[in-house]
Design a protein around this motif. Sequence first.
Motif, PDB file in Angstrom:
ATOM      1  N   GLY A 182       0.784  -1.193  -0.018  1.00  0.00           N
ATOM      2  CA  GLY A 182       0.021  -0.011   0.071  1.00  0.00           C
ATOM      3  C   GLY A 182       0.907   1.149   0.076  1.00  0.00           C
ATOM      4  N   SER A 183       2.111   1.317   0.754  1.00  0.00           N
ATOM      5  CA  SER A 183       2.838   2.364   0.771  1.00  0.00           C
ATOM      6  C   SER A 183       3.534   2.568  -0.607  1.00  0.00           C
ATOM      7  CB  SER A 183       3.637   2.037   1.898  1.00  0.00           C
ATOM      8  OG  SER A 183       4.860   3.324   1.998  1.00  0.00           O
ATOM      9  N   VAL A 184       3.916   1.410  -0.958  1.00  0.00           N
ATOM     10  CA  VAL A 184       4.851   1.681  -2.457  1.00  0.00           C
ATOM     11  C   VAL A 184       3.527   2.303  -3.555  1.00  0.00           C
ATOM     12  CG1 VAL A 184       5.656   0.489  -4.204  1.00  0.00           C
ATOM     13  CG2 VAL A 184       6.462   0.195  -1.732  1.00  0.00           C
ATOM     14  N   LEU A 185       2.508   1.632  -3.631  1.00  0.00           N
ATOM     15  CA  LEU A 185       1.342   2.085  -4.365  1.00  0.00           C
ATOM     16  C   LEU A 185       1.104   3.616  -4.404  1.00  0.00           C
ATOM     17  CD1 LEU A 185      -0.771  -0.969  -4.626  1.00  0.00           C
ATOM     18  CD2 LEU A 185       0.757  -0.299  -6.324  1.00  0.00           C
ATOM     19  N   HIS A 186       1.086   3.872  -3.130  1.00  0.00           N
ATOM     20  CA  HIS A 186       0.794   5.295  -2.805  1.00  0.00           C
ATOM     21  C   HIS A 186       1.987   6.302  -3.449  1.00  0.00           C
ATOM     22  CE1 HIS A 186       0.536   9.017  -0.365  1.00  0.00           C
ATOM     23  NE2 HIS A 186      -0.957   8.800  -0.219  1.00  0.00           N
ATOM     24  N   ALA A 187       2.984   5.717  -3.137  1.00  0.00           N
ATOM     25  CA  ALA A 187       4.281   6.564  -3.418  1.00  0.00           C
ATOM     26  C   ALA A 187       4.184   6.776  -4.880  1.00  0.00           C
ATOM     27  CB  ALA A 187       5.542   6.141  -3.094  1.00  0.00           C
ATOM     28  N   ARG A 188       3.540   5.980  -5.576  1.00  0.00           N
ATOM     29  CA  ARG A 188       3.716   5.680  -7.249  1.00  0.00           C
ATOM     30  C   ARG A 188       2.267   6.568  -7.708  1.00  0.00           C
ATOM     31  NH1 ARG A 188       5.312   0.709 -10.461  1.00  0.00           N
ATOM     32  NH2 ARG A 188       7.702   0.754 -10.337  1.00  0.00           N
ATOM     33  N   LYS A 217      -1.859 -19.282   9.814  1.00  0.00           N
ATOM     34  CA  LYS A 217      -2.791 -20.520  10.080  1.00  0.00           C
ATOM     35  C   LYS A 217      -2.297 -21.743  10.113  1.00  0.00           C
ATOM     36  CE  LYS A 217      -6.030 -17.180   9.422  1.00  0.00           C
ATOM     37  NZ  LYS A 217      -5.445 -16.157   9.403  1.00  0.00           N
ATOM     38  N   SER A 218      -0.995 -22.024   9.809  1.00  0.00           N
ATOM     39  CA  SER A 218      -0.387 -23.239   9.667  1.00  0.00           C
ATOM     40  C   SER A 218       0.449 -23.577  10.983  1.00  0.00           C
ATOM     41  CB  SER A 218       0.670 -23.531   8.524  1.00  0.00           C
ATOM     42  OG  SER A 218       1.418 -22.406   8.478  1.00  0.00           O
ATOM     43  N   LEU A 219       1.200 -22.603  11.473  1.00  0.00           N
ATOM     44  CA  LEU A 219       2.101 -22.646  12.724  1.00  0.00           C
ATOM     45  C   LEU A 219       1.364 -21.986  13.868  1.00  0.00           C
ATOM     46  CD1 LEU A 219       5.503 -22.640  11.247  1.00  0.00           C
ATOM     47  CD2 LEU A 219       4.444 -24.404  12.561  1.00  0.00           C
ATOM     48  N   ALA A 220       1.426 -20.480  13.873  1.00  0.00           N
ATOM     49  CA  ALA A 220       1.066 -19.697  14.831  1.00  0.00           C
ATOM     50  C   ALA A 220       0.953 -18.183  14.333  1.00  0.00           C
ATOM     51  CB  ALA A 220       1.508 -19.831  16.303  1.00  0.00           C
ATOM     52  N   PRO A 221      -0.052 -17.297  14.476  1.00  0.00           N
ATOM     53  CA  PRO A 221       0.014 -16.130  14.222  1.00  0.00           C
ATOM     54  C   PRO A 221       1.155 -15.260  14.997  1.00  0.00           C
ATOM     55  CG  PRO A 221      -2.261 -16.473  15.336  1.00  0.00           C
ATOM     56  CD  PRO A 221      -1.224 -17.824  15.278  1.00  0.00           C
ATOM     57  N   GLY A 222       1.188 -15.774  16.307  1.00  0.00           N
ATOM     58  CA  GLY A 222       2.321 -15.095  17.156  1.00  0.00           C
ATOM     59  C   GLY A 222       3.683 -15.084  16.896  1.00  0.00           C
ATOM     60  N   LEU A 223       3.987 -16.222  15.851  1.00  0.00           N
ATOM     61  CA  LEU A 223       5.442 -15.848  15.090  1.00  0.00           C
ATOM     62  C   LEU A 223       5.545 -14.834  14.673  1.00  0.00           C
ATOM     63  CD1 LEU A 223       5.822 -19.695  14.153  1.00  0.00           C
ATOM     64  CD2 LEU A 223       6.713 -18.616  16.098  1.00  0.00           C
ATOM     65  N   ARG A 224       4.469 -13.864  13.878  1.00  0.00           N
ATOM     66  CA  ARG A 224       4.721 -12.990  12.910  1.00  0.00           C
ATOM     67  C   ARG A 224       5.897 -13.128  11.794  1.00  0.00           C
ATOM     68  NH1 ARG A 224       1.050 -12.255  12.639  1.00  0.00           N
ATOM     69  NH2 ARG A 224       1.073  -9.973  11.512  1.00  0.00           N
ATOM     70  N   LEU A 225       5.363 -14.212  11.027  1.00  0.00           N
ATOM     71  CA  LEU A 225       6.378 -14.574   9.879  1.00  0.00           C
ATOM     72  C   LEU A 225       5.579 -14.987   8.806  1.00  0.00           C
ATOM     73  CD1 LEU A 225       9.336 -15.242   9.293  1.00  0.00           C
ATOM     74  CD2 LEU A 225       8.830 -17.722  10.172  1.00  0.00           C
ATOM     75  N   GLY A 226       5.790 -13.992   7.723  1.00  0.00           N
ATOM     76  CA  GLY A 226       5.248 -14.256   6.190  1.00  0.00           C
ATOM     77  C   GLY A 226       6.131 -14.059   5.307  1.00  0.00           C
ATOM     78  N   TRP A 227       5.677 -13.760   3.878  1.00  0.00           N
ATOM     79  CA  TRP A 227       6.351 -13.398   2.862  1.00  0.00           C
ATOM     80  C   TRP A 227       5.801 -12.934   1.828  1.00  0.00           C
ATOM     81  CZ3 TRP A 227       5.473 -18.333   5.012  1.00  0.00           C
ATOM     82  CH2 TRP A 227       4.693 -19.165   4.556  1.00  0.00           C
ATOM     83  N   LEU A 228       6.307 -12.207   1.086  1.00  0.00           N
ATOM     84  CA  LEU A 228       5.672 -11.411  -0.032  1.00  0.00           C
ATOM     85  C   LEU A 228       6.663 -11.399  -1.483  1.00  0.00           C
ATOM     86  CD1 LEU A 228       4.235  -9.088  -1.270  1.00  0.00           C
ATOM     87  CD2 LEU A 228       5.504  -7.522  -0.254  1.00  0.00           C
ATOM     88  N   LEU A 229       6.004 -11.901  -2.416  1.00  0.00           N
ATOM     89  CA  LEU A 229       6.543 -12.214  -3.856  1.00  0.00           C
ATOM     90  C   LEU A 229       5.941 -11.052  -4.569  1.00  0.00           C
ATOM     91  CD1 LEU A 229       6.440 -16.012  -4.564  1.00  0.00           C
ATOM     92  CD2 LEU A 229       8.407 -14.369  -4.973  1.00  0.00           C
ATOM     93  N   VAL A 230       6.770 -10.403  -5.125  1.00  0.00           N
ATOM     94  CA  VAL A 230       6.693  -8.958  -5.720  1.00  0.00           C
ATOM     95  C   VAL A 230       6.893  -9.012  -6.945  1.00  0.00           C
ATOM     96  CG1 VAL A 230       6.614  -7.546  -3.681  1.00  0.00           C
ATOM     97  CG2 VAL A 230       8.612  -7.771  -5.033  1.00  0.00           C
ATOM     98  N   PRO A 231       6.372  -8.421  -8.208  1.00  0.00           N
ATOM     99  CA  PRO A 231       6.762  -8.396  -9.507  1.00  0.00           C
ATOM    100  C   PRO A 231       8.202  -7.535  -9.625  1.00  0.00           C
ATOM    101  CG  PRO A 231       4.491  -7.706  -9.379  1.00  0.00           C
ATOM    102  CD  PRO A 231       4.901  -7.786  -7.845  1.00  0.00           C
ATOM    103  N   GLY A 232       8.827  -7.966 -10.692  1.00  0.00           N
ATOM    104  CA  GLY A 232      10.128  -6.911 -10.672  1.00  0.00           C
ATOM    105  C   GLY A 232      10.261  -5.714 -10.789  1.00  0.00           C
ATOM    106  N   ALA A 233       9.168  -5.119 -11.253  1.00  0.00           N
ATOM    107  CA  ALA A 233       8.959  -3.520 -11.425  1.00  0.00           C
ATOM    108  C   ALA A 233       8.704  -3.058  -9.959  1.00  0.00           C
ATOM    109  CB  ALA A 233       7.861  -3.229 -12.193  1.00  0.00           C
ATOM    110  N   LEU A 234       8.472  -3.646  -9.248  1.00  0.00           N
ATOM    111  CA  LEU A 234       8.204  -3.210  -7.467  1.00  0.00           C
ATOM    112  C   LEU A 234       9.104  -3.655  -6.700  1.00  0.00           C
ATOM    113  CD1 LEU A 234       4.403  -3.670  -7.068  1.00  0.00           C
ATOM    114  CD2 LEU A 234       5.398  -1.594  -7.693  1.00  0.00           C
TER     115      LEU A 234
END
Length: 476
Positions: free
Chosen positions: A196-202, A319-336
Amino acid sequence: MTSSGTTLGSLAGSAAWEVLLPAASAPPRARGRALQEALRAAIRAGRLAPGTRLPSSRDLSADLGVSRGLVTEAYEQLTAEGYLRSDRGSGTWVGDAVRAARPRARDLAPRSPGTRADFVPGTPDLSLFPRAAWAAVHRAVLAEAPHRELGYPDPRGLPRLRTALAGLLARRRGVVADPERLVVVSGVAQATALLGSVLHARGLRAIGVEDPGSPQHGTLYAAAGLAAVPLPLDGDGLALGPLRDSGVRAVTTTPAHQYPTGIAYSARRRTELLDWARAVDGLVLEDDYDGDFRYDRAPVGALQGLDPERVAYLGSVSKSLAPGLRLGWLLVPGALAEEVVERKRTMDLGHPSLDQAVFARFVERGDYDRQLRRCQRAYRERRDALVAALAGHFPGARVSGIAAGLHAIAELPERYGPEEEFLERVAAAGVAVRSLGACTHTRTGDGRVRLVLGYAHLSAARIRAGVGLMAGALGS
């Protein structure tokens, strides 16, 4: 005690006096600091009120059995900090600059207090967390990690974890996973905020969201300066006509298992959505929040695999381990990619490196696959228990959506409405539920009872008992 205030000496035996005694028994080299901290704590807590006159350094040192110089140094230090004031010839007093406050650490974690049955969706069964395996991996990683891994990490994440995640996501979700475009984040919420922050900056000022959809999307985008534009669904997924008419160039979707309706986007709608993104030079944000959990067939692959330059892919272990781990991932297009990585750097300088190393090893050893299979079996059984309990206690109830995920939509026959009255009665019986209306911007107002029921965190027995409590609240 003088006429102008209370002396500490007169408080001997009280809590205000006794709080200083442990300082006297501290190790000699720590005794001065301990005395200073004990005096500060007593003043902050209000045990030593403003205007209280302290004993002379000679008297207090004798009472505590410490050197006079140590007491004098403590008085001078706290006077310099403003806790005490000293008037020449009239002694040392507690100053009035400190405003005593009762120390309190509140717990703002989401809870459903006082409930006998909690069907609010979004939480996995935390008792399934693999404590023994996780602890073993954590010990091994901590013992083997080179010193350099305790420094500031690559803001994208440890190369080892990004490589392991790329293989995992390609194998399980069919994504095109380049480790160089993969960013480790503290859950889907941070991934959403980053994009959201990157899109706003664009220059974007609005983004489409599914209606009904996740309530958190609007809040996260608002914090990034984007207006969330609600877009309706049809039986195939996001309705294309309203999407085109909205004028937005980015949209958040949950195509594998739409939240909360439970539908899966059809193949035709997935293709049409990508055609729209190409036509408007737009972006689709794919929130794959529970894509691993499908109970009637193999999960449908991620939308990102069809066009990785038009789809940003978001996921986590919540949903698979625990939300308290605060661990996730983001795959972004090359342009971003470059902008997202730089925004991640300025936001938090990267995800904790030890947590990343532990999860990387957990994936590499196959422990994560075993955990997913374990959750899959448990959640499938619990969904079956919910469907059976609803059929038994609410004849004519309809459970919609695919057999997947951690929640189900239940629509009850008209005789159990109106919905507002239903919600009041079950809440009074100690049953926590969420209505479908709480997830939508457009209310139908027809009074029908439509519920979003979470079941993953409940045993089969508790599911049956909870549905029975709902029915009992209605006299069914």
